[in-house]
Design an enzyme around this catalytic site. Structure first.
Site, PDB file in Angstrom:
ATOM      1  N   GLU A  13       0.824  -1.206   0.000  1.00 24.52           N
ATOM      2  CA  GLU A  13       0.000   0.000   0.000  1.00 24.52           C
ATOM      3  C   GLU A  13       0.860   1.259   0.000  1.00 24.52           C
ATOM      4  O   GLU A  13       0.725   2.139   0.849  1.00 24.52           O
ATOM      5  CB  GLU A  13      -0.995   0.002   1.171  1.00 24.52           C
ATOM      6  CG  GLU A  13      -2.208   0.861   0.908  1.00 24.52           C
ATOM      7  CD  GLU A  13      -3.295   0.715   1.964  1.00 24.52           C
ATOM      8  OE1 GLU A  13      -4.348   1.345   1.782  1.00 24.52           O
ATOM      9  OE2 GLU A  13      -3.092  -0.014   2.957  1.00 24.52           O
ATOM     10  N   ASP A 126       0.395  -7.997   3.478  1.00 26.45           N
ATOM     11  CA  ASP A 126      -0.903  -7.725   4.079  1.00 26.45           C
ATOM     12  C   ASP A 126      -1.929  -8.603   3.376  1.00 26.45           C
ATOM     13  O   ASP A 126      -2.334  -8.322   2.251  1.00 26.45           O
ATOM     14  CB  ASP A 126      -1.232  -6.240   3.911  1.00 26.45           C
ATOM     15  CG  ASP A 126      -2.595  -5.868   4.461  1.00 26.45           C
ATOM     16  OD1 ASP A 126      -3.268  -6.751   5.037  1.00 26.45           O
ATOM     17  OD2 ASP A 126      -2.989  -4.699   4.314  1.00 26.45           O
ATOM     18  N   ASN A 128      -4.913  -9.233   4.703  1.00 24.90           N
ATOM     19  CA  ASN A 128      -6.255  -8.756   5.080  1.00 24.90           C
ATOM     20  C   ASN A 128      -7.171  -9.903   5.501  1.00 24.90           C
ATOM     21  O   ASN A 128      -8.385  -9.851   5.267  1.00 24.90           O
ATOM     22  CB  ASN A 128      -6.888  -7.987   3.904  1.00 24.90           C
ATOM     23  CG  ASN A 128      -6.514  -6.520   3.911  1.00 24.90           C
ATOM     24  OD1 ASN A 128      -6.633  -5.843   4.930  1.00 24.90           O
ATOM     25  ND2 ASN A 128      -6.019  -6.031   2.794  1.00 24.90           N
ATOM     26  N   HIS A 224      -1.016  -0.600  10.626  1.00 28.23           N
ATOM     27  CA  HIS A 224      -0.277  -1.865  10.688  1.00 28.23           C
ATOM     28  C   HIS A 224       1.044  -1.661  11.434  1.00 28.23           C
ATOM     29  O   HIS A 224       1.579  -0.556  11.468  1.00 28.23           O
ATOM     30  CB  HIS A 224       0.064  -2.375   9.289  1.00 28.23           C
ATOM     31  CG  HIS A 224      -1.105  -2.823   8.491  1.00 28.23           C
ATOM     32  ND1 HIS A 224      -1.441  -4.150   8.323  1.00 28.23           N
ATOM     33  CD2 HIS A 224      -2.023  -2.110   7.784  1.00 28.23           C
ATOM     34  CE1 HIS A 224      -2.506  -4.242   7.559  1.00 28.23           C
ATOM     35  NE2 HIS A 224      -2.883  -3.017   7.217  1.00 28.23           N
TER      36      HIS A 224
END
Length: 233
Positions: A13, A126, A128, A224
């Protein structure tokens, strides 16, 4: 990064285009850097910082979301591949959750295909997704929320129990309340009301190479916390 001297740093991200990353702060000394940007500006994106120059860098996984949204970048070092993955979040809508599940199905096929290549993989990122009750504070109340649905738990079960990949963190840390993400709402971080959704998913051949874990909480960069795994490779 200066203190840790990691061999590979995987970032997800980035929300940046490569032309926005020319500042010296994005060029730490001693690292080769590789970015895979989303076509949509200010969205998604992955990156790798590598001490050793890779033999090859691969971007995308061959389908739309992995490529146009910059969700996967892989560096090859001999027989070892290290990748940064940003698996979609499905929390914003039912449509996004359905897209996430489709991505996960395609990614499972890719992971199964990777096993036939006789390479060692460390796929950081990540995801998720929560695997088990130990990995989240409020298990029961989140079963209908994307990231903690039965379908996603089943995907993790298949990955680890059937396909044979390894959750590197759980090889060395079996303790509860070990989280990597906290909501920005309701003092979740202060109260350690969290989710473990960041993983190192590794080939079974690397299972005995996992030596140490750490989740960095001394400084906060986002919702995070960075997850580090040491390997004896």
């Amino acid at each position: 990064m200066k203190k840790q001297k990691a061999d590979v740093v995987c970032i997800q991200e980035t929300k940046a285009q490569i032309d926005q990353l020319d500042d010296e702060i994005f060029k730490p000394k001693g690292y080769h850097r590789y970015f895979f940007d989303a076509q949509k500006k200010g969205y998604s994106g992955t990156a790798l910082y590598c001490k050793q120059e890779p033999d090859k860098v691969i971007t995308g996984l061959g389908w739309d979301h992995s490529g146009t949204e910059g969700r996967y970048i892989q560096a090859d070092f001999g027989k070892l591949s290290v990748a940064s993955l940003y698996l979609p979040s499905g929390s914003s809508s039912e449509e996004r959750h359905a897209n996430k599940l489709k991505f996960m199905d395609l990614f499972m096929d890719d992971l199964i295909a990777k096993k036939r290549k006789h390479r060692d993989y460390i796929i950081c990122g990540d995801y998720n997704t929560v695997h088990k009750e130990i990995d989240i504070t409020n298990w029961k109340s989140n079963q209908k929320n994307s990231g903690c649905t039965p379908a996603e738990h089943a995907w993790c079960d298949k990955l680890f129990d059937e396909v044979g990949y390894v959750d590197a963190f759980r090889e060395v840390n079996k303790k509860p309340e070990q989280y990597t993400w906290w909501s920005n709402r309701g003092n979740a971080r202060a109260n350690n009301v969290g989710w473990r959704i960041d993983y190192h998913i590794v080939s079974a051949s690397l299972k005995d190479k996992v030596k140490k874990d750490s989740v960095y909480k001394d400084s906060w960069f986002s919702d995070h916390a960075p997850l580090t795994i040491d390997y004896d490779i």
